[in-house]
Enzyme design. Sequence first.
Site, PDB file in Angstrom:
ATOM      1  CB  THR A   1       4.311   1.561  -5.862  1.00 53.92           C
ATOM      2  OG1 THR A   1       4.487   1.120  -4.505  1.00 53.92           O
ATOM      3  CG2 THR A   1       3.410   0.595  -6.606  1.00 53.92           C
TER       4      THR A   1
ATOM      5  NE  ARG B   1      -3.106   0.059   3.115  1.00 51.96           N
ATOM      6  CZ  ARG B   1      -2.528   0.244   4.304  1.00 51.96           C
ATOM      7  NH1 ARG B   1      -1.750  -0.681   4.823  1.00 51.96           N
ATOM      8  NH2 ARG B   1      -2.742   1.354   4.995  1.00 51.96           N
ATOM      9  CE  LYS B   2       6.287   0.654   3.086  1.00 53.08           C
ATOM     10  NZ  LYS B   2       7.683   0.220   3.372  1.00 53.08           N
ATOM     11  CB  THR B   3       0.083   3.265  -3.869  1.00 55.89           C
ATOM     12  OG1 THR B   3      -0.949   3.471  -2.891  1.00 55.89           O
ATOM     13  CG2 THR B   3       0.266   1.772  -4.086  1.00 55.89           C
TER      14      THR B   3
END
Length: 283
Positions: free
Chosen positions: A260, A128-130
């Site tokens: 990402t 979720r490191k977007t």
Amino acid sequence: MIEWIYVKRLLDYLEEDVMPEDITTKFLEGIKARGVVKCKDSGILAGNRFVIPFLNYLGFSNINGEKDGSEVNKNDVVLIFEGNADVLTVERLILNFLGKLSGIATITNLMVKRAREVNPNVRISGTRKTTPGFRLFEKYAIEVGGGDPHRYNLSDAVLIKDNHIALYGNIEELIKRVKSSVSFTKIIEVEVSSYEDAIRAYKAGADAILLDNMKPYEILPIVNELKGKVILEVSGGVTPDNVVDYAKTGVDVISSGYITHSSRSLDFSLDVGKNLILEKLFK
């Protein structure tokens, strides 16, 4: 309906670049033009799935493009479209969009290939490191590159992390509480950073165990004990340079925020003109 959601997102991004107006291109009103997007790099193309319906919605015509997942090289044409001079108004958005997504797809594909040379069944996954507001597209690019998108948001699966355990106080009791209430459709994954906690999580009923910020030599004993009994995922500091070391441990999933937040965008350019001759542009 789904395509419209994608188009709406791109319209929002375009608004950021255009509002209140393109004060340069407006002086070219009425001039017909064709845009030809070329790759200036080598990698895996991603993004045309969204760009093409977006351009169609905006009223451009004769739109044609390479399929996402295609290998592209320097000077390959990946997209053409025709319209008025406002081809220039959408230029930067299209190039940024294709560059970012193709960069993610490319690095994902590289890591998948490297890891599967030593562990054929391992999955390379995102995190979720977007980029805020851009996750939908970045997760898609991971899939184009052959990776697994992992969780799209906090409702996809239970992931009990170290801070959850610190607040609750007892890993076994927390797992038991979650299992008694959460839907059977949601797996329960527990983050650990030691052999002892991995065994505790397994015995308490976890469906998956996330080995966080552990070295390959620390992971091996856990894999030897729990392989085939529970899904084993490793995360934390995984890059293209060390992904093979983690794959060799035999884990089931390798997740990496690098995909990402640190992947390099591929470079694309747009040539435009009034009298460009349309030749055979695509493979």
